[in-house]
Scaffold this motif. Structure first.
Motif, short mmCIF file in Angstrom:
data_model
loop_
_atom_site.label_atom_id
_atom_site.label_comp_id
_atom_site.label_asym_id
_atom_site.label_seq_id
_atom_site.Cartn_x
_atom_site.Cartn_y
_atom_site.Cartn_z
N LYS A 68 0.83 -1.21 0.00
CA LYS A 68 0.00 0.00 0.00
C LYS A 68 0.87 1.26 0.00
CE LYS A 68 -3.64 2.63 0.32
NZ LYS A 68 -4.43 2.92 -0.90
N THR A 69 1.99 1.20 0.71
CA THR A 69 2.94 2.32 0.70
C THR A 69 3.43 2.57 -0.71
OG1 THR A 69 3.64 1.81 2.96
CG2 THR A 69 5.14 3.14 1.63
N CYS A 79 1.94 1.76 -3.53
CA CYS A 79 0.83 2.29 -4.34
C CYS A 79 0.58 3.77 -4.06
CB CYS A 79 -0.45 1.50 -4.07
SG CYS A 79 -0.44 -0.18 -4.73
N THR A 80 0.72 4.16 -2.79
CA THR A 80 0.47 5.55 -2.40
C THR A 80 1.43 6.51 -3.09
OG1 THR A 80 -0.36 4.80 -0.25
CG2 THR A 80 0.28 7.12 -0.43
N GLU A 133 -0.11 7.85 -6.06
CA GLU A 133 -1.26 8.71 -5.78
C GLU A 133 -0.78 10.10 -5.36
OE1 GLU A 133 -3.37 6.56 -2.81
OE2 GLU A 133 -3.86 4.87 -4.15
N LYS A 159 3.32 12.05 0.16
CA LYS A 159 2.73 11.45 1.36
C LYS A 159 3.52 10.26 1.88
CE LYS A 159 -2.09 12.74 0.46
NZ LYS A 159 -3.48 12.23 0.26
N VAL A 160 4.58 9.89 1.16
CA VAL A 160 5.34 8.69 1.56
C VAL A 160 6.77 9.08 1.94
CG1 VAL A 160 6.22 6.45 0.83
CG2 VAL A 160 3.97 7.24 0.03
#
Length: 416
Positions: free
Chosen positions: A288-289, A291-292, A295, A299-300
């Motif tokens: 999920k990290t 994938c983020t 996006e 944010k990571v």
């Protein structure tokens, strides 16, 4: 017999020519000299150098090409050379000592081989049935030959032999079904059955969770137990990538770490449990990290390190990247921005996941599920091991061991 002797002579002649190639090709010679220095073998005899050069030609690469492939490009293709390129290295149990070779059981792919020796059997004095050998064999015209024995383990070192076999499978799952079509068919059937079970259980092929719950989800699925996912989702709101030492599967600790599972790490991170219909079950940390990033990369935390992790980690297959790239149209834009490159997706996969393009590689979790070696060693470390008694009386080295094993003291409790 004459035909076999001629073949052996032909094989030995090719090996001799390959050795000469390592001494005459400028690029290879420079690399071989560096290799000798690395292993502390610069000032050795020619005979010792010939023994070291065998693992070198099979395992070393220059510009992403093996030494054997470089030799083939310069000298041309031969049947013997192609057979050597396909040689398999494994851990074997010696079943029988034959007049001109061995009968070996491959602990990794669960197949028995009769192999011919390229040298006189007198060179193998001290090797007996019941021992384990780390060796390399290859097939030529329906016959198998042993070209290298790198180490020998006694029959009492069974755990170490099986541990080595499983470690090889973790890093190279394809070794379980290499040269064993029946085993591959078993794996395919297992994947098909487990995929249907996964979909029936969870109604989807991907579950986003965290390391706190991943072990429970996978365990419940394997045991056929019902599990409520409503409170086991990915509740992470701030994404960051960091090193998880428990995922470093080195030889000495990987089985113990696998028993500790994802939950053994104190910090929380996301995990995706994915069942691919064709390749099996995967548990992917930081999915999920990852994938983020596509996006909103801001944010990571440590986003670039996360990208490099997914590209360079050999246990993450191309099909995982396929999923993410299909979901995010800006996938290659972000990747190239971090890498400072201008790859196409095909070029990226060819560079970082070439093994998956060249071979059919099923997930290590599914392969281990089908592995007798893994079952054997996992049962061993799962069960409490009996404590050796404290020896208070004086015992001769050749006396029976007081623990009652039936072995001599020097071969049992007195070994250390």
């Amino acid at each position: 017999m004459t035909v076999i002797i001629d073949k052996i002579n032909g094989i030995n002649e090719i090996v001799k020519e390959i050795f000469e190639f390592t001494q005459t090709n400028d690029k290879v010679k420079a690399d071989f000299d560096e290799y000798l220095a690395t292993v502390g073998a610069r000032n050795i005899s020619l005979n010792q150098m010939e023994k070291i050069f065998l693992p070198y030609i099979f395992e070393r690469k220059i510009d992403n090409k093996s030494i054997l492939e470089m030799y083939k490009e310069e000298k041309g293709q031969t049947q013997v050379l192609d057979s050597l390129i396909k040689a398999q290295a494994s851990i074997f149990e010696i079943k029988k000592i034959l007049k001109n070779g061995f009968e070996l059981y491959n602990l990794i792919n669960e197949k028995t081989y009769r192999v011919l020796s390229l040298t006189k059997m007198t060179n193998f004095r001290g090797i007996y049935a019941g021992q384990y050998i780390a060796a390399r064999i290859f097939e030529l015209d329906g016959e198998y030959y042993i070209i290298e024995i790198s180490s020998v383990l006694s029959h009492s070192q069974k755990e170490e032999a099986y541990r080595y076999a499983v470690m090889k499978l973790v890093h190279s799952p394809e070794l379980l079904y290499l040269d064993n079509s029946e085993k591959e068919e078993e794996i395919k059937n297992t994947i098909s059955e487990m995929y249907q079970k996964f979909i029936k259980t969870f109604n989807k092929d991907l579950i986003l969770t965290t390391n706190k719950y991943a072990d429970d989800i996978i365990g419940a699925f394997n045991e056929g137990e019902e599990i409520d996912l409503s409170d086991k989702g990915c509740d992470i709101t701030e994404f960051k990538f960091f090193h998880v030492k428990e995922l470093d599967n080195n030889y000495s600790n990987f089985l113990e770490n696998s028993m500790g599972g994802f939950s053994s790490h104190n910090e929380t991170y996301d995990v995706a449990v994915i069942f691919d219909e064709n390749n099996g079950l995967y548990a992917i940390p930081f999915y999920k990290t990852f994938c983020t990033i596509f996006e909103d990369k801001t944010k990571v935390e440590n986003a670039k390190n996360c990208v490099e992790y997914f590209l360079t980690n050999g246990s993450i297959p191309n099909i995982i990247l396929d999923r993410v790239s299909a979901k995010y149209s800006n996938f290659m834009d972000i990747i190239n921005e971090f890498l400072g490159t201008s790859y196409t997706y095909e070029e990226l996969i060819k560079k970082y996941k070439s093994d998956y393009l060249e071979n059919r590689i099923y997930s290590s979790a599914t392969v281990l599920f089908c592995s007798k070696a893994f079952s054997e060693i996992f049962d061993y470390i799962s069960e409490p091991q009996p404590q050796k008694p404290v020896i208070t009386q004086k015992v001769g080295r050749n006396d029976p061991c007081p623990c009652g094993s039936g072995k001599k003291f020097k071969n049992c409790c007195g070994r250390n």
